[in-house]
Write an enzyme that holds these catalytic residues in place. Structure first.
Site, mmCIF file in Angstrom:
data_model
loop_
_atom_site.group_PDB
_atom_site.id
_atom_site.type_symbol
_atom_site.label_atom_id
_atom_site.label_comp_id
_atom_site.label_asym_id
_atom_site.label_seq_id
_atom_site.Cartn_x
_atom_site.Cartn_y
_atom_site.Cartn_z
ATOM 1 N N THR A 133 0.823 -1.214 0.000
ATOM 2 C CA THR A 133 0.000 0.000 0.000
ATOM 3 C C THR A 133 0.858 1.266 0.000
ATOM 4 O O THR A 133 2.014 1.234 0.449
ATOM 5 C CB THR A 133 -0.904 -0.018 1.258
ATOM 6 O OG1 THR A 133 -1.453 1.269 1.472
ATOM 7 C CG2 THR A 133 -0.113 -0.368 2.515
ATOM 8 N N ASP A 134 0.262 2.380 -0.425
ATOM 9 C CA ASP A 134 0.960 3.669 -0.345
ATOM 10 C C ASP A 134 1.040 4.175 1.098
ATOM 11 O O ASP A 134 1.805 5.091 1.398
ATOM 12 C CB ASP A 134 0.271 4.730 -1.237
ATOM 13 C CG ASP A 134 -1.181 5.014 -0.880
ATOM 14 O OD1 ASP A 134 -1.736 4.333 0.012
ATOM 15 O OD2 ASP A 134 -1.777 5.921 -1.506
ATOM 16 N N GLU A 135 0.250 3.551 1.999
ATOM 17 C CA GLU A 135 0.196 4.066 3.375
ATOM 18 C C GLU A 135 1.520 3.881 4.115
ATOM 19 O O GLU A 135 1.758 4.532 5.132
ATOM 20 C CB GLU A 135 -0.972 3.417 4.137
ATOM 21 C CG GLU A 135 -2.276 3.627 3.389
ATOM 22 C CD GLU A 135 -3.534 3.335 4.183
ATOM 23 O OE1 GLU A 135 -3.495 3.362 5.422
ATOM 24 O OE2 GLU A 135 -4.572 3.086 3.537
ATOM 25 N N TYR A 159 -1.815 -0.621 11.015
ATOM 26 C CA TYR A 159 -1.961 -1.268 9.704
ATOM 27 C C TYR A 159 -0.766 -0.959 8.810
ATOM 28 O O TYR A 159 -0.094 -1.865 8.288
ATOM 29 C CB TYR A 159 -3.262 -0.815 9.028
ATOM 30 C CG TYR A 159 -3.295 -1.109 7.532
ATOM 31 C CD1 TYR A 159 -3.291 -2.414 7.056
ATOM 32 C CD2 TYR A 159 -3.307 -0.066 6.587
ATOM 33 C CE1 TYR A 159 -3.302 -2.688 5.685
ATOM 34 C CE2 TYR A 159 -3.315 -0.323 5.226
ATOM 35 C CZ TYR A 159 -3.307 -1.632 4.780
ATOM 36 O OH TYR A 159 -3.301 -1.894 3.426
ATOM 37 N N SER A 162 2.485 -2.463 9.915
ATOM 38 C CA SER A 162 2.610 -3.909 9.678
ATOM 39 C C SER A 162 2.875 -4.187 8.197
ATOM 40 O O SER A 162 3.642 -5.085 7.852
ATOM 41 C CB SER A 162 1.363 -4.651 10.177
ATOM 42 O OG SER A 162 0.224 -4.286 9.405
ATOM 43 N N LYS A 163 2.274 -3.401 7.307
ATOM 44 C CA LYS A 163 2.548 -3.577 5.869
ATOM 45 C C LYS A 163 3.999 -3.172 5.561
ATOM 46 O O LYS A 163 4.678 -3.808 4.770
ATOM 47 C CB LYS A 163 1.576 -2.749 5.021
ATOM 48 C CG LYS A 163 0.133 -3.216 5.043
ATOM 49 C CD LYS A 163 -0.085 -4.604 4.468
ATOM 50 C CE LYS A 163 0.141 -4.671 2.972
ATOM 51 N NZ LYS A 163 -0.221 -6.020 2.433
ATOM 52 N N TYR A 216 -15.016 11.621 9.083
ATOM 53 C CA TYR A 216 -14.079 11.821 10.187
ATOM 54 C C TYR A 216 -13.472 13.227 10.087
ATOM 55 O O TYR A 216 -12.981 13.620 9.015
ATOM 56 C CB TYR A 216 -12.933 10.809 10.149
ATOM 57 C CG TYR A 216 -13.318 9.340 10.242
ATOM 58 C CD1 TYR A 216 -14.547 8.934 10.775
ATOM 59 C CD2 TYR A 216 -12.425 8.356 9.835
ATOM 60 C CE1 TYR A 216 -14.866 7.589 10.868
ATOM 61 C CE2 TYR A 216 -12.738 7.004 9.936
ATOM 62 C CZ TYR A 216 -13.965 6.620 10.450
ATOM 63 O OH TYR A 216 -14.277 5.293 10.539
ATOM 64 N N GLY A 293 -4.411 9.715 14.720
ATOM 65 C CA GLY A 293 -3.247 9.609 13.816
ATOM 66 C C GLY A 293 -3.622 9.638 12.345
ATOM 67 O O GLY A 293 -2.895 9.110 11.502
#
Ligand code: NAD
Ligand code: TYD
Length: 352
Positions: A133-135, A159, A162-163, A216, A293
């Site tokens: 992912t880009d995250e 998340y 961990s990626k 959000y 965050g």
């Protein structure tokens, strides 16, 4: 020839397997644990197709992985299996560590042992493609350039951390053991079979159900949206001709603020399935507490993939989002089968 695809009953994995078998004769072995996010209904279109074999199991199960690799002798592994929802990782990171890090490690170990036993010709052709992912790159300010493959890793959620850990392991298995790996880092996907805990399917579902559309914070966070079938075509392209050990960013050049995405969805629904009272679905938008965050902006620079492998997305955001809304309107039964039981408990905990 065969490929092994993990996480194949989830959103992107299922789209990938369906598209693969629509484009190739090559068989697919599907491995999925069928967590809350895994849904065999996503693969229903393949019932009776002898090219597809589904196996229920965990990527953390070394014995099972070894058995599958030895039995089916795949020429490639494509790893989609993961816990994928940021909000869930905030409530309970443990499963993310187990699947995304330990599970990825077990897969790499099994693939390393398998690769070592292959003939020289088969070993040279073998690929381990890790879907990420880009995250992992963290958050951008409004004016910073989009993430390239050189951007440093700065993950901010359990998340994305961990990626990021799994991406590093994949890289290390190439440099240390010579495993022929490829890594792809993609931006936010949307399209058919997207689990309705994520923004786009959640908003479509809630709108039609007359429920609030939860935004959000101020709704000005930016995501770079890619239609899922474009992600699948990019992965096929990287698997075909990507250079071993390289990473490829995949994105749709479609940066949108969350509030604009929600407005677009409301406007399409107003046209396709108007509310009985004639008012706009925008009436249902509610602003709430921000995600802890919360990354402000993601944007992917996919120049490398276009320059080196000639890949470009086929859909614009405007065409992809219309197809997506249509798919959800035509597949209300699929959504209704999910929005029961354990899923309802999650919604009441997250949005109480
Ligand atoms: P998803 O949550 O819809 O599906 C994940 C699938 O993996 C499910 O079918 C689940 O049952 C399975 N799974 C979970 N743990 C497992 C385990 N231990 N063993 C075997 N199977 C297991 O996720 P998704 O959105 O389809 O994402 C797929 C991959 O793509 C993930 O690796 C994710 O990080 C990555 N990705 C997603 C996006 C996105 O926008 N959704 C963007 C970029 C990258
Ligand atoms: P999401 O679909 O969970 O993907 P990710 O967190 O991986 O980007 O969320 C997309 C954006 O939408 C993200 O900025 C969080 C926001 N969001 C909301 O505003 N409301 C919601 O109910 C959800 C699920 C997400």
């Amino acid at each position: 020839m065969t490929i092994l695809v993990t996480g194949s009953a989830g959103f992107i994995g299922a789209n990938f397997v369906l598209d693969w078998l629509a484009n190739h004769e090559e068989a697919v072995i599907s491995l999925d644990k069928l967590t809350y996010a895994g849904n065999l209904e996503n693969l229903k279109g393949l019932d009776g197709d002898s090219r597809h074999t589904f196996v229920k199991g965990d990527i953390g199960d070394s014995e099972l992985l070894t058995e599958l690799l030895e039995t089916y002798q795949p020429r490639a592994v494509v790893n989609f299996a993961a816990e994928s929802h940021v909000d869930r990782s905030i409530h309970g990171p443990e499963d993310f560590i187990q699947t995304n890090i330990v599970g990825a490690f077990r897969m790499l170990e099994a693939a390393r042992a398998y690769h070592a036993r292959l003939s020289a010709q088969a070993a040279a052709a073998f690929r381990f493609l890790h879907v990420s992912t880009d995250e992992v790159y963290g958050s951008l300010s409004p004016t910073e350039p989009a993430f390239t493959e050189q951007h440093q890793y700065e993950p901010n959620s359990p998340y994305s951390a961990s990626k990021a850990a799994s991406d590093h392991l994949v890289r290390a298995y190439h440099h240390t053991y010579g495993l022929p790996v490829l890594t792809t880092n993609c931006s936010n996907n949307y399209g058919p079979y997207h689990f309705p805990e994520k923004l786009i399917p959640l908003v479509i579902h809630n709108a039609l159900a007359g429920k609030p559309l939860p935004i959000y914070g101020d709704g000005q966070q930016v995501r770079d949206w890619l239609y899922v079938k474009d992600h699948c075509s990019a992965i096929r392209r990287v698997l075909e001709d990507g250079i071993v050990g390289e990473t490829y960013n995949i994105g749709g050049w479609n940066e949108k603020a969350n509030i604009d995405v929600v407005h677009t969805l409301c406007d399409i629904l107003d046209h396709e399935q108007p509310r009985v009272d004639g008012l706009s679905y925008r009436q249902q938008i509610t602003f709430g507490k921000d995600r802890p965050g919360h990354d402000r902006r993601y944007a992917i620079d996919a120049t490398k993939l276009e320059r080196e492998l000639g890949w470009k997305p086929a859909e614009t955001f405007e065409s992809g989002i219309r197809k997506t809304v249509r798919w959800y309107l035509d597949n209300q039964g699929w959504v209704n089968n999910i929005t029961s039981g354990a899923y309802r408990d999650w919604v009441s905990r997250q949005y109480q």
